[in-house]
Each structure stands twice: as structure tokens, then as C-alpha cells.
Design a protein around this motif. Structure first.
Motif, PDB file in Angstrom:
ATOM      1  N   ALA A 234       0.810  -1.125  -0.009  1.00  0.00           N
ATOM      2  CA  ALA A 234      -0.111  -0.027  -0.152  1.00  0.00           C
ATOM      3  C   ALA A 234       0.941   1.414   0.084  1.00  0.00           C
ATOM      4  O   ALA A 234       2.040   1.345   0.624  1.00  0.00           O
ATOM      5  N   ILE A 235       0.442   2.439  -1.024  1.00  0.00           N
ATOM      6  CA  ILE A 235       1.158   3.527  -1.031  1.00  0.00           C
ATOM      7  C   ILE A 235       0.133   4.587  -0.332  1.00  0.00           C
ATOM      8  O   ILE A 235      -1.043   4.626  -0.919  1.00  0.00           O
ATOM      9  N   ILE A 253      -3.031  -5.658   3.247  1.00  0.00           N
ATOM     10  CA  ILE A 253      -2.270  -4.310   4.095  1.00  0.00           C
ATOM     11  C   ILE A 253      -3.807  -3.662   4.773  1.00  0.00           C
ATOM     12  O   ILE A 253      -4.695  -3.148   4.072  1.00  0.00           O
ATOM     13  N   THR A 254      -3.265  -3.529   6.175  1.00  0.00           N
ATOM     14  CA  THR A 254      -4.611  -2.594   6.831  1.00  0.00           C
ATOM     15  C   THR A 254      -4.169  -1.380   6.966  1.00  0.00           C
ATOM     16  O   THR A 254      -2.831  -0.940   7.157  1.00  0.00           O
ATOM     17  N   LEU A 266      -9.139   2.404   4.899  1.00  0.00           N
ATOM     18  CA  LEU A 266      -8.699   2.761   3.807  1.00  0.00           C
ATOM     19  C   LEU A 266      -8.567   1.292   2.922  1.00  0.00           C
ATOM     20  O   LEU A 266      -7.708   0.779   3.533  1.00  0.00           O
ATOM     21  N   LEU A 267      -9.465   0.917   1.949  1.00  0.00           N
ATOM     22  CA  LEU A 267      -9.274  -0.419   1.461  1.00  0.00           C
ATOM     23  C   LEU A 267      -8.514  -0.585   0.832  1.00  0.00           C
ATOM     24  O   LEU A 267      -7.925   0.248  -0.445  1.00  0.00           O
ATOM     25  N   SER A 268      -8.061  -1.709   0.424  1.00  0.00           N
ATOM     26  CA  SER A 268      -7.056  -2.133  -0.347  1.00  0.00           C
ATOM     27  C   SER A 268      -7.811  -3.177  -1.691  1.00  0.00           C
ATOM     28  O   SER A 268      -8.539  -3.917  -1.023  1.00  0.00           O
ATOM     29  N   THR A 282      -7.971   4.488  -5.764  1.00  0.00           N
ATOM     30  CA  THR A 282      -7.463   5.416  -4.508  1.00  0.00           C
ATOM     31  C   THR A 282      -8.684   5.583  -3.587  1.00  0.00           C
ATOM     32  O   THR A 282      -9.675   6.299  -4.259  1.00  0.00           O
ATOM     33  N   PHE A 283      -8.378   5.550  -2.378  1.00  0.00           N
ATOM     34  CA  PHE A 283      -9.420   6.000  -1.271  1.00  0.00           C
ATOM     35  C   PHE A 283      -8.689   7.201  -0.468  1.00  0.00           C
ATOM     36  O   PHE A 283      -7.385   7.085  -0.526  1.00  0.00           O
TER      37      PHE A 283
END
Ligand code: MN
Length: 345
Positions: A234-235, A253-254, A266-268, A282-283
Motif C-alpha cells: 500500500a502507498i 495491508i490494513t 482505507l481499503l486495498s 485510490t481512497f
């Protein structure tokens, strides 16, 4: 790379609590302190600090460990000593820090000494659940200037391995509205040296990326780890101008922003970076002063709740990362976490 490196995962020396802990910690801490050219007088202080931490753990704590490492930010370099335990906790943290005597007979004794030795230190204790302490020794005796958004993280390999497949990195970037921060959290699939190789490659691609948007940086990391076993990545872009976090992630990734009583997840997307890459989405979430961004691998349970950690999210990001890892890590996987704290003015 456009921007500069702020902080990054490096080697963390984990020492489990046993009868040889104090001697092993002294030796390791002395080596680290000399490697960053602390004076002999200051090396002795670092050694005294970890001896104090080790003695505390052995006498008073259940299942403790020390994590020793070099931390770098900009031109500044420090030795950081972390103590983590799973109980019994300190009742009077303020008293323990003040003089180290009001908690006599408990873990708190010795905290006063650690505070006097270190340039920079802090503690977070949960009664019955555990205490985390950090102490930092800057090579030039000067802590860096305080920043609006402070960042830090921590990794711990699965037991039996020396290297970790989880990694993190933080760097600046010129965003549309001025300076911004980019954060990487990466969980290389599996564990051991092959997973650590994925982590190295992901960090390299993250540093080399000239992109600003999290989705575009994620695409660069995908290309960078393409012929490896793959990763969850996650970025996050922390934008000072609009005070928001924008996040693109693929795999497990949480990521969440904790602001006051609010928790924003924020969801992956499902997928594997380097192998099966979906189109990133992107959230975003508000990131006002007082808010904290937390990103971690599945080496930490995602069942923890910010409300279970009173007083934690105002603390130094290393301490936040260490206490969350201490409380939520699962023993059967590498664990990695990175934290950004938006300081109140
Ligand atoms: Mn994992």
C-alpha cells in the motif's frame, strides 16, 4: 527520486528476554552506538540504558523483548532502544518518569534513569496488557527539528528468521499543493530471505519512482518486484495542502486513519503486486492535526481498536508502532507497521 528520504525500515536487532539478555543487549547496543560514531562517554550511556531496560524486563515483566536499531532522518542519525513487554503494566507512568521511585518494586523503577540518560524518550503502558519504552541517542546530540507530520515504523521477523519480508519507507514528494509525504508498507509473500528480497526491491522502486499519485507509485513498485514471488503493498500520500490521506493498496495491508473518536479504514484491492495486479483504486480520508495514519501487514491482527489504546496516538510514531506491534502481532508471520502522526500545533 523527487523528494528526500525521511525514514526507512533497517536492521532491527530483536533480543528476547532470558537470563543473558542484559549482556547481549549491552554488546549489541555498544556495537550500534560505535557504528554511528557516538563518543565513548555516550556509548556508555547507551549501554547503561539497555542494561536498565533488560533488568526491568527480567525482574518485572512477562514475555518481554528489546529491539535495538539505528534510525536515520535527513542528516540526523540515532541509536534507538525499544523495550516491549506483555504485562503487568505501570500504574503511575508520570511518577515513574519523574523520579523512578514512586513505582518502586515494579517495572517503573529505572524509568527515571532511562529518561536522564537518553536525548529523547517516551513510554506507553496499558495496565495488565503491557508497556513499551523508547530511548534515542542522537549522534550529534541534536534531535532533528520537529515536523508537522512525524513518521516511524517497526518490523519483526517471524521467529526463527533473521531477516524480515515486511518493510516500510517514508519520503517527501512535491505534491500539487506543495510538500507532501509518501509512505510505503510492503509485505513480501512468505518469509525469510526470499521475502526480504521482495522487500528490498519494493523499497528501491519506491525510492526511484518519480510519480506523485499513490496509484502511479504502486504501479512503479509492481514493475520493480515483477520477477519476485510478489507482495502486498500500500502507498499513502499525506498531503499537507488539503490535509487528507490518499491511499492505493493491493493485497492484504490494513490501513486506517484515527482522528479523535473516528476511525476511517482505507481499503486495498485484492491481488498480488508483481504477479496479479488489478487496476489500482485510490481512497482517501481527512487527516487533520491530531490524526494518525496506521498501515500494517497481516503479521498484525486487524481486530485491534484505537479505543483500546488510550493516550497512544499522540505519542512518538516509533512508540505507536511498537505498542501496536506488541499488542496485535501474530507470532506465525513477519510483522511490519508504519505510522504517521499529524502533530497538533
Ligand atoms: Mn504477511
Amino acid at each position: 527520486m523527487n523528494g528526500t528520504l525521511v525514514a526507512e525500515a533497517g536492521d532491527v536487532h530483536w533480543l528476547r528476554s532470558d537470563v543473558a539478555l542484559a549482556a547481549a543487549a549491552r554488546r549489541q547496543a555498544g556495537q550500534l552506538a560505535r557504528s554511528v560514531r557516538l563518543s565513548e562517554e555516550r556509548v556508555a550511556r547507551v549501554e547503561l540504558c539497555v542494561t536498565e531496560m533488560a533488568t526491568n524486563l527480567l525482574k518485572h515483566a512477562d514475555d518481554g523483548s528489546l529491539a535495538l536499531r539505528v534510525v536515520r532522518t535527513g542528516d540526523h542519525v540515532a541509536v534507538e532502544c525499544l523495550s516491549l513487554d506483555n504485562g503487568p503494566g505501570i500504574d503511575d507512568v508520570a511518577g515513574a518518569l519523574r523520579d523512578g521511585t514512586s513505582a518502586a518494586g515494579s517495572l517503573g523503577i529505572g524509568m527515571g534513569a532511562i529518561g536522564r540518560l537518553a536525548d529523547d524518550h517516551g513510554i506507553h503502558s496499558l495496565r495488565g496488557r503491557g508497556t513499551v519504552v523508547y530511548a534515542r541517542f542522537w549522534a550529534d546530540r541534536q534531535a532533528p527539528e520537529p515536523v508537522r507530520v512525524a513518521t516511524g515504523g517497526l518490523t519483526r521477523p517471524i521467529s526463527g528468521e533473521q531477516v524480515c519480508g515486511d518493510t516500510w519507507s517514508v519520503r517527501t514528494v512535491s505534491g500539487p499543493g506543495g510538500d507532501a509525504l509518501l509512505l510505503l508498507m510492503c509485505d513480501g509473500l512468505g518469509h525469510g530471505p526470499l521475502a526480504a528480497r521482495v522487500a528490498d526491491r519494493a523499497r528501491g522502486a519506491f525510492r526511484a519512482s518519480r510519480q506523485v499519485s499513490p496509484a502511479a507509485v504502486l504501479e512503479d513498485v509492481h514493475r520493480g518486484v515483477r520477477d519476485t514471488r510478489g507482495a502486498a503493498v500500500a502507498i499513502a500520500l499525506v498531503d499537507h495542502a488539503d490535509q487528507r490521506v490518499h491511499l492505493s493498496g493491493v493485497g492484504n495491508i490494513t490501513a486506517l486513519v484515527q482522528a479523535g473518536e473516528n476511525r476511517n479504514t482505507l481499503l486495498s484491492m485484492p491481488g498480488i503486486v508483481g504477479m496479479q495486479m488489478p487496476r489500482p483504486r485510490t481512497f482517501d480520508a481527512a487527516f487533520p492535526p491530531g490524526a494518525a495514519l496506521v498501515m500494517h501487514s497481516d503479521g498484525l491482527s486487524d481486530r485491534w481498536r484505537p479505543g483500546d489504546f488510550p493516550g497512544l496516538f499522540d505519542q512518538d510514531p516509533s512508540l505507536v508502532a511498537a505498542q501496536l506491534l506488541n499488542q496485535a502481532a501474530v507470532r506465525r508471520d513477519d510483522a511490519g507497521i508504519v505510522v504517521a502522526v499529524h502533530r497538533r500545533p
